[in-house]
Design an enzyme around this catalytic site. Sequence first.
Site, PDB file in Angstrom:
ATOM      1  N   GLY A  66       0.801  -1.224   0.000  1.00  0.00           N
ATOM      2  CA  GLY A  66       0.000   0.000   0.000  1.00  0.00           C
ATOM      3  C   GLY A  66       0.830   1.268   0.000  1.00  0.00           C
ATOM      4  CB  ILE A 112      14.096   3.630 -10.927  1.00  0.00           C
ATOM      5  CG1 ILE A 112      14.441   2.164 -10.627  1.00  0.00           C
ATOM      6  CG2 ILE A 112      14.148   3.933 -12.421  1.00  0.00           C
ATOM      7  CD1 ILE A 112      15.706   1.647 -11.214  1.00  0.00           C
ATOM      8  CD  GLU A 171       2.327  -3.279  -8.504  1.00  0.00           C
ATOM      9  OE1 GLU A 171       1.170  -2.884  -8.392  1.00  0.00           O
ATOM     10  OE2 GLU A 171       3.214  -3.002  -7.660  1.00  0.00           O
ATOM     11  CG  ASN A 198      -0.041  -6.243  -6.230  1.00  0.00           C
ATOM     12  OD1 ASN A 198       0.498  -6.325  -5.126  1.00  0.00           O
ATOM     13  ND2 ASN A 198      -0.010  -5.145  -6.936  1.00  0.00           N
ATOM     14  NE  ARG A 247      -3.767  -6.925  -3.723  1.00  0.00           N
ATOM     15  CZ  ARG A 247      -3.630  -5.816  -4.409  1.00  0.00           C
ATOM     16  NH1 ARG A 247      -4.463  -5.541  -5.387  1.00  0.00           N
ATOM     17  NH2 ARG A 247      -2.648  -4.963  -4.160  1.00  0.00           N
TER      18      ARG A 247
HETATM   19  P1  ADP Z   1       3.688  -1.320  -2.448  1.00  0.00           P
HETATM   20  O1  ADP Z   1       3.635  -2.805  -2.408  1.00  0.00           O
HETATM   21  O2  ADP Z   1       3.735  -0.694  -1.109  1.00  0.00           O
HETATM   22  O3  ADP Z   1       2.636  -0.722  -3.340  1.00  0.00           O
HETATM   23  P2  ADP Z   1       5.702  -1.169  -4.548  1.00  0.00           P
HETATM   24  O4  ADP Z   1       6.961  -1.934  -4.464  1.00  0.00           O
HETATM   25  O5  ADP Z   1       4.639  -1.684  -5.465  1.00  0.00           O
HETATM   26  O6  ADP Z   1       5.109  -0.961  -3.082  1.00  0.00           O
HETATM   27  O7  ADP Z   1       6.032   0.329  -4.967  1.00  0.00           O
HETATM   28  C1  ADP Z   1       5.049   1.343  -4.998  1.00  0.00           C
HETATM   29  C2  ADP Z   1       5.594   2.583  -5.675  1.00  0.00           C
HETATM   30  O8  ADP Z   1       6.778   3.044  -5.004  1.00  0.00           O
HETATM   31  C3  ADP Z   1       6.033   2.381  -7.127  1.00  0.00           C
HETATM   32  O9  ADP Z   1       4.968   2.472  -8.023  1.00  0.00           O
HETATM   33  C4  ADP Z   1       7.014   3.524  -7.286  1.00  0.00           C
HETATM   34  O10 ADP Z   1       6.358   4.757  -7.463  1.00  0.00           O
HETATM   35  C5  ADP Z   1       7.713   3.565  -5.931  1.00  0.00           C
HETATM   36  N1  ADP Z   1       8.944   2.725  -5.957  1.00  0.00           N
HETATM   37  C6  ADP Z   1       9.072   1.473  -5.472  1.00  0.00           C
HETATM   38  N2  ADP Z   1      10.330   0.981  -5.674  1.00  0.00           N
HETATM   39  C7  ADP Z   1      11.021   1.947  -6.305  1.00  0.00           C
HETATM   40  C8  ADP Z   1      12.376   2.064  -6.803  1.00  0.00           C
HETATM   41  N3  ADP Z   1      13.261   1.093  -6.678  1.00  0.00           N
HETATM   42  N4  ADP Z   1      12.707   3.225  -7.425  1.00  0.00           N
HETATM   43  C9  ADP Z   1      11.812   4.247  -7.567  1.00  0.00           C
HETATM   44  N5  ADP Z   1      10.554   4.198  -7.114  1.00  0.00           N
HETATM   45  C10 ADP Z   1      10.128   3.083  -6.499  1.00  0.00           C
END
Ligand code: ADP
Length: 453
Positions: A164, A203, A275, A290, A292
């Site tokens: 989240g 990134i 993702e 994800n 689900r």
């Molecule tokens: P969650 O499971 O909490 O949703 P995610 O790993 O899917 O976390 O990451 C959510 C958001 O966080 C990504 O869409 C991006 O905007 C940012 N993010 C996550 N990892 C990175 C990374 N290595 N570099 C830049 N932004 C990141």
Amino acid sequence: MIQKILIANRGEIALRIVRACRELGIKTLAVYSEADMQSLHVQLADEAICIGGPQSADSYLRADRIISAAEIADVDAIHPGYGFLSENAKFAEQCEQCNIKFIGPKSKSIRLMGNKSVAKDTVRKAGVPIVPGSDGPIDSEAEAVKLARKIGYPIIIKAVAGGGGRGMRIAHNDVSFAKEYHVARSEAEKAFGNGAVYIEKYIQNPRHIEFQILADSHGKVIHLGERDCSVQRRHQKLIEESPSPFITPDLRKRMGKSAVRAAEAAAYENAGTIEYLVDAKGNFYFIEMNTRIQVEHAVTEEVTGIDLIKQQIHIASGEKLEFDQGDVKWTKHAIECRINAEDPARNFAPSPGTLSLYYAPGGHGVRVDSHVYSGYTIPPYYDSMIGKLICYGSNRKIALQRAYRALSEYLIRGIKTTIPLHKAIMSDPTFIEGKATTAYLEEFMSRTPLDLF
Ligand code: ADP
């Protein structure tokens, strides 16, 4: 054959599942908390059982009560929706043990992909590119700093059990890293009951692009194309669209293939999402899966014409996917605006309350998925999303114009919502030109007068 489904969720997704079941001739059982008595899904389901108090921990997260309700009402299957118990491997396992079909992947796949660092390792072995980072959780500050230097700043520190958009900290040098590392650990401990963290290369200004997967229990895995979810507040999605204005047909092919390989590596079954972050040069990196249905699944449904909830039920029933990868056609452009009970001018503070008026837009190419109505009181206990507006048309320009038009018709009185923000974004040249990265919303907010909201 599935004849009766318990819906272990609330809000718009519970209603979405009731609707799919109705069309399939499947009976539904709603379970609800004391705060959700008035909710539309409770009224529209065939049966409803109250499972506890308003707090999620006393109701929607009570696996024992949900399984008891399933047994009392004699259901064949449980649809977990998203959030709550949807990615809880133990719950899926309990369903398996009780001979109740969990509409989702096997508990083994949930466990594998639920641990973010194990997930990364699994897909890496299948040849899927991942963000450079630690091999797993890191336990000591010294080890972490050493690795951070080797990867190169900026670095993102993430909770192994995170989700989240929570539990992430960014560091630009050794000094801020040491501080953020400890903050991240204690925050993760508090939020997820698990202080383990891992690190990744941060990134800069990426796009968040995800691929929808469908996998049946006979080994067929296909993807339904991408969704661009780059417009985020505090790492949480606000707008999602498909196709992505950034992705070329060649990149779609490569990312799609890679997503299918990732799902196969997890022996995945049912609907899931891979993702990725994509940098300006088109390099893509897996961040998580994800396991689900996603909030934004409707975007893919409108672009492909495939009903994902029905597919989930068919797959759970053991049916074969009726189409192959080559049959999937992306014939439309669709965009989703999340309608949240929040005040964008006050840092998206929740704005619960009673809707003195609710009027949803309609017309050609407009879909509204929402459980609220005039006079409905939004309980303060749950997520602030009260609806999703999905607009679609034959191309991106038409979808965006339609979204602006529909947002202008949408009337919600009594609380603050994200509608005025979405309207402003739909008419913002940077967004219209398809240039939004995950840095977009913050930049947009900083140059937009807050009294607009
Ligand atoms: P969650 O499971 O909490 O949703 P995610 O790993 O899917 O976390 O990451 C959510 C958001 O966080 C990504 O869409 C991006 O905007 C940012 N993010 C996550 N990892 C990175 C990374 N290595 N570099 C830049 N932004 C990141």
